[in-house]
Write a protein that holds these residues in place. Sequence first.
Motif, short mmCIF file in Angstrom:
data_model
loop_
_atom_site.label_atom_id
_atom_site.label_comp_id
_atom_site.label_asym_id
_atom_site.label_seq_id
_atom_site.Cartn_x
_atom_site.Cartn_y
_atom_site.Cartn_z
N UNK A 165 0.91 -1.30 -0.47
CA UNK A 165 0.40 -0.11 -0.03
C UNK A 165 0.91 1.13 -0.47
N UNK A 166 2.14 0.89 1.13
CA UNK A 166 3.32 2.74 0.83
C UNK A 166 3.16 2.61 -0.63
N UNK A 167 3.50 1.71 -1.74
CA UNK A 167 3.86 2.06 -2.81
C UNK A 167 2.47 2.53 -4.15
N UNK A 168 1.94 2.18 -3.75
CA UNK A 168 0.33 2.39 -4.15
C UNK A 168 0.36 4.15 -4.31
N UNK A 169 0.03 4.64 -6.62
CA UNK A 169 -0.28 5.98 -6.21
C UNK A 169 -0.95 6.56 -5.82
N UNK A 170 -1.27 7.94 -5.03
CA UNK A 170 -2.04 7.67 -3.74
C UNK A 170 -3.42 8.07 -4.58
#
Length: 606
Positions: A165-170
């Motif tokens: 989730x940390x690497x997902x686009x916000x």
Amino acid sequence: MATKVSDYVLQRLREWEVEHVFAYAGDGINGLLAAWGRADNDPKFIQARHEEMAAFEAVGYAKFSGKVGVCAATSGPGAIHLLNGLYDAKLDHVPVVAIVGQTNRSAMGGSYQQEVDLLSLYKDVASDFCEMVTVPEQLPNVIDRAIRTAYAKRTVTAVIIPADVQELDYTPPTHAFKMVPSSLGTSTSAPVPAQEDIERAAEVLNAGEKVAVLIGQGARGARAEVEVVAELLGAGVAKALLGKDALPDDLPYVTGSIGLLGTRPSYDLMRGCDTLLVIGSSFPYSQFLPEYDQARAVQIDIDPFMIGLRYPFEVNLVGDARATLQALLPRLKRKKHGAWRKKIEKDVARWWEVMQRRAQVEADPVNPEYVVHALDDLLPLDVMLAADSGSAANWYARHLRMRGTMRGSLSGTLATMGPGVPYVIGAKFAHPGRPAIAIVGDGAMQMNGMAELITVAKYWQEWQDPRLIVAVLNNEDLNQVTWEMRAMTGAPQFLPSQALPDVRYADFARSIGLDAVRVEKPDEVEPAWQRALGADRPFVIDFRTDPAVPPIPPHADLDQIEAAALSVLKGDSDRGAVLRQGIKAKVQEMLPGHRRDAGAGGRAGQ
């Protein structure tokens, strides 16, 4: 480049004016670490040597700044290591937010490496708010609520973010069904009880002839009002340890700490009063409060869940200490400062004479009470003090007089070992222009203080005032427990559990670029303190102290103390033989002001 969830987390922390995050790296937060690189290390990543120390540093930062402390750790073992420091914050009512990693969502439930059920693990320590982010749209709400709740309830909150989730686009929440928008900021509030409750409290306090006041950390913002109350009511004021810095000790009616680590004047204050006012304290040990049928009592606390817990209070006022006292003061009638107040002031003056005499008692090699007593007159008026758990806390509680803008703290409720050094590290990041001193035992120093000196060495040159002093009371003994065993069971020192190796703490400190000295004679004590306070870098003092100096409670029964001290005679080791020499005479010499009358037992409370 698109903003990732990890980038947005740091952005939101900046928007909440979070300047430091105390943390340790791990692959469960690799996304956040990369985001820190892209953000030019803003907020600043403070690298502890261990996640527990990161949590303690966040607690120290929060205690000395009044702002939320933030710590971060990886999934699995990193999150587990934070727990002790987080419980320290929870039990002492300190706002701390933990940000922890978790394994990828696709691996959850698969017994994957470092997979721990963090929501269950953190359910208690972060009971007011603990959430896992599984989609970007949960932000900023989760971060905002974690920080806002930590501030509002003065507690621990947690945000769990899986690595993927940390690497997902916000992507922000939209104006749509089942989306939760959010906003920054929170206002301060100062609740005041209803007028009729204020009047009931005033009636109780006005009716009393011998008024005692007990304050805790919740009274810290009401110093002026507490002083006026004490003058109006002719009262003495005792302080729970977490409230040691809430009122100056140079006021003649301040009796000092209360509890097992407290003073005789505080003990006698509670035994003799007919009226009790408790302000901002959750001091838990009722055996140190008046007998239940002895005093009418009023409590003021901002937390409704902490009201009425410790004593059969007649009036419970839920409200901010300062605002409530301001509403109460006009209704209080001035009392003549008669025999009660004069006795309190006489007892306080005599107590400090007792402390002076106890500090002068000869010991082998150095009396630990003298070590701390000698520091008292040398303290900078803006110093930040921390004491570790153990016998060091006794001497901190009894020998150091707060005045000026001095601040001080310890692990009050959890009473865990090891926060002394990380507390002052957090304090230095909160106030880099002020000096800081930690007083720790050799047990706590060996547990984790030595490693955290490396953190001090890493960062000290960033502080405007470089003075961070660690005073180690090195007696080769887990001294508090040793004396508790003697007092409670009459057992001699059990060397396999209690004896500690003599470590050259000063040599270690110098090896990593700090300054240091080892003190083995009484005439070296004061010069060592002066040298440390004048140093151009952090300083470690290795004080070789006598383990045979007992941490005598304020209600001491002399016969019981002599029996506890003499129990060491049952030992037959070489070290036991050293401790045996003259121990009975030493205990008697250190007991001026104590009586041969049994008092309440129990442990120290805050």
